[in-house]
Design a protein around this motif. Sequence first.
Motif, mmCIF file in Angstrom:
data_model
loop_
_atom_site.group_PDB
_atom_site.id
_atom_site.type_symbol
_atom_site.label_atom_id
_atom_site.label_comp_id
_atom_site.label_asym_id
_atom_site.label_seq_id
_atom_site.Cartn_x
_atom_site.Cartn_y
_atom_site.Cartn_z
ATOM 1 N N UNK A 76 47.264 13.573 8.094
ATOM 2 C CA UNK A 76 46.059 12.762 8.008
ATOM 3 C C UNK A 76 46.362 11.356 7.532
ATOM 4 N N UNK A 77 45.423 10.472 7.852
ATOM 5 C CA UNK A 77 45.470 9.088 7.400
ATOM 6 C C UNK A 77 45.100 9.020 5.929
ATOM 7 N N UNK A 78 45.676 8.105 5.195
ATOM 8 C CA UNK A 78 45.342 7.923 3.793
ATOM 9 C C UNK A 78 44.370 6.774 3.592
ATOM 10 N N UNK A 79 44.464 6.098 2.454
ATOM 11 C CA UNK A 79 43.586 4.961 2.176
ATOM 12 C C UNK A 79 44.089 3.721 2.924
ATOM 13 N N UNK A 80 43.246 2.709 2.975
ATOM 14 C CA UNK A 80 43.606 1.433 3.617
ATOM 15 C C UNK A 80 44.862 0.882 2.969
ATOM 16 N N UNK A 85 50.701 7.255 -10.535
ATOM 17 C CA UNK A 85 50.105 6.050 -11.126
ATOM 18 C C UNK A 85 48.923 5.564 -10.289
ATOM 19 N N UNK A 86 49.104 5.535 -8.971
ATOM 20 C CA UNK A 86 48.046 5.058 -8.086
ATOM 21 C C UNK A 86 46.834 5.981 -8.124
ATOM 22 N N UNK A 87 47.074 7.284 -8.201
ATOM 23 C CA UNK A 87 45.967 8.236 -8.264
ATOM 24 C C UNK A 87 45.209 8.105 -9.574
ATOM 25 N N UNK A 88 45.924 7.939 -10.675
ATOM 26 C CA UNK A 88 45.268 7.771 -11.974
ATOM 27 C C UNK A 88 44.491 6.465 -12.040
ATOM 28 N N UNK A 89 44.967 5.456 -11.347
ATOM 29 C CA UNK A 89 44.276 4.166 -11.277
ATOM 30 C C UNK A 89 43.011 4.263 -10.418
ATOM 31 N N UNK A 90 42.986 5.215 -9.502
ATOM 32 C CA UNK A 90 41.846 5.351 -8.609
ATOM 33 C C UNK A 90 41.880 4.360 -7.465
ATOM 34 N N UNK A 91 43.064 4.113 -6.942
ATOM 35 C CA UNK A 91 43.217 3.115 -5.874
ATOM 36 C C UNK A 91 42.428 3.515 -4.632
ATOM 37 N N UNK A 92 41.688 2.542 -4.089
ATOM 38 C CA UNK A 92 41.053 2.747 -2.788
ATOM 39 C C UNK A 92 41.785 1.980 -1.696
ATOM 40 N N UNK A 93 42.895 1.331 -2.092
ATOM 41 C CA UNK A 93 43.670 0.526 -1.149
ATOM 42 C C UNK A 93 45.016 0.220 -1.774
ATOM 43 N N UNK A 94 46.006 -0.054 -0.912
ATOM 44 C CA UNK A 94 47.387 -0.295 -1.367
ATOM 45 C C UNK A 94 47.965 -1.438 -0.548
#
Length: 381
Positions: A126-130, A81-90
Amino acid sequence: MNPIELKQPQRIVFGTGCMNKMCEEYLASGLKNLFILTADPILPLISPVIKHLEEGGVKTMVETKILGEPTVNDFKRILKEAQEFGADSVIGIGGGSVMDVAKLVATFMHTEQTIEECYGIGFVKQRGVWFACAPTTAGTGSEVSPNAILLDETDNGKKGIISNFLLADVAYLDPQLTATVPPRITAETGMDALTHCIEVYTNKFAHPCVDMYALKGIELIAKNLERAVKNGKDMEAREAMLLGSMYGGLGLGPVNTAAVHALAYPVGGMFHKSHGLSNSVLLPTVMKFNMEANAKRYADVAVACGCEPGATDEETALRGVEFVAQLSKNCGIPQTLAEIDIPQSEVPAMAAAAMLQQRLLKNNPRPVTEEDCKDIYNALY
């Protein structure tokens, strides 16, 4: 003294009303697509936050379907869901389950690694998004820890993912978010926080750099848990509990927990009991089992709980065990496995499952065998 690495979120913001600061900082960050993980009961509390962000031009998506302790499939669904939304942060605004999933979603947004490859310590590459965490319970300390726990449906086992990449960019601890937590959840999550502090302090790998957090956390929780359970609007008690929970969380990365958690995982995983309840039922019995390995440390725990010192460390330590058991009882928590409908016939299976948690059992001050696990479980019938 063994070397120790102290890692925590880049920033910790603590205080009543600090979610307002979260909005101000996010709007100034340049981030635009915020994926929000929370729970339905929390939505009324954070709707002003969401409105403020959206009025500032932020696009949000809210996920509230984390019911109980999260599974691997829950995580995979929410990540998609988050990937389809295009999240740059969580941001995870909720209890430990919500925050654990938020950490993992942020971390796995843009990686080819699978979650299964990362079970254990240090396998995330690796680190992910903010991402940020904001706890709504005073319990797991997940907002400041590098740990996330999922239930693996393939074997009903609890799987831990531990990595410094799972440390939040910011942890916002606003006691107001805990004010409406029901008494039962307040009690269970509070006992979970107490378990963290006790297991960190009595751990085979305990360290002076973390001891101060653990002892202060024990003191705060021992003094304030019953108050918070009996009067959820007691903000002084709520603030103390959230602070105590945070102190427990700060010890999870460098030291971690031990046999209480190892034995609690089968109770939760096999019978779908809450993590806090599972720990609560087991804590006094495991404390008593461990006392002989380091009576001085358990005596310190008793004193931090407010117990009067006895003539010996053993006597003082036993007073601490009795205090913890009585505190749990005063907060309305069941005291035996029988009371929470765990069949005694399942003890051998639980003991075998507990022995798989070697990443925790290796920390215990006293060696634990499979027969010991059976004895501890059987003592709770």
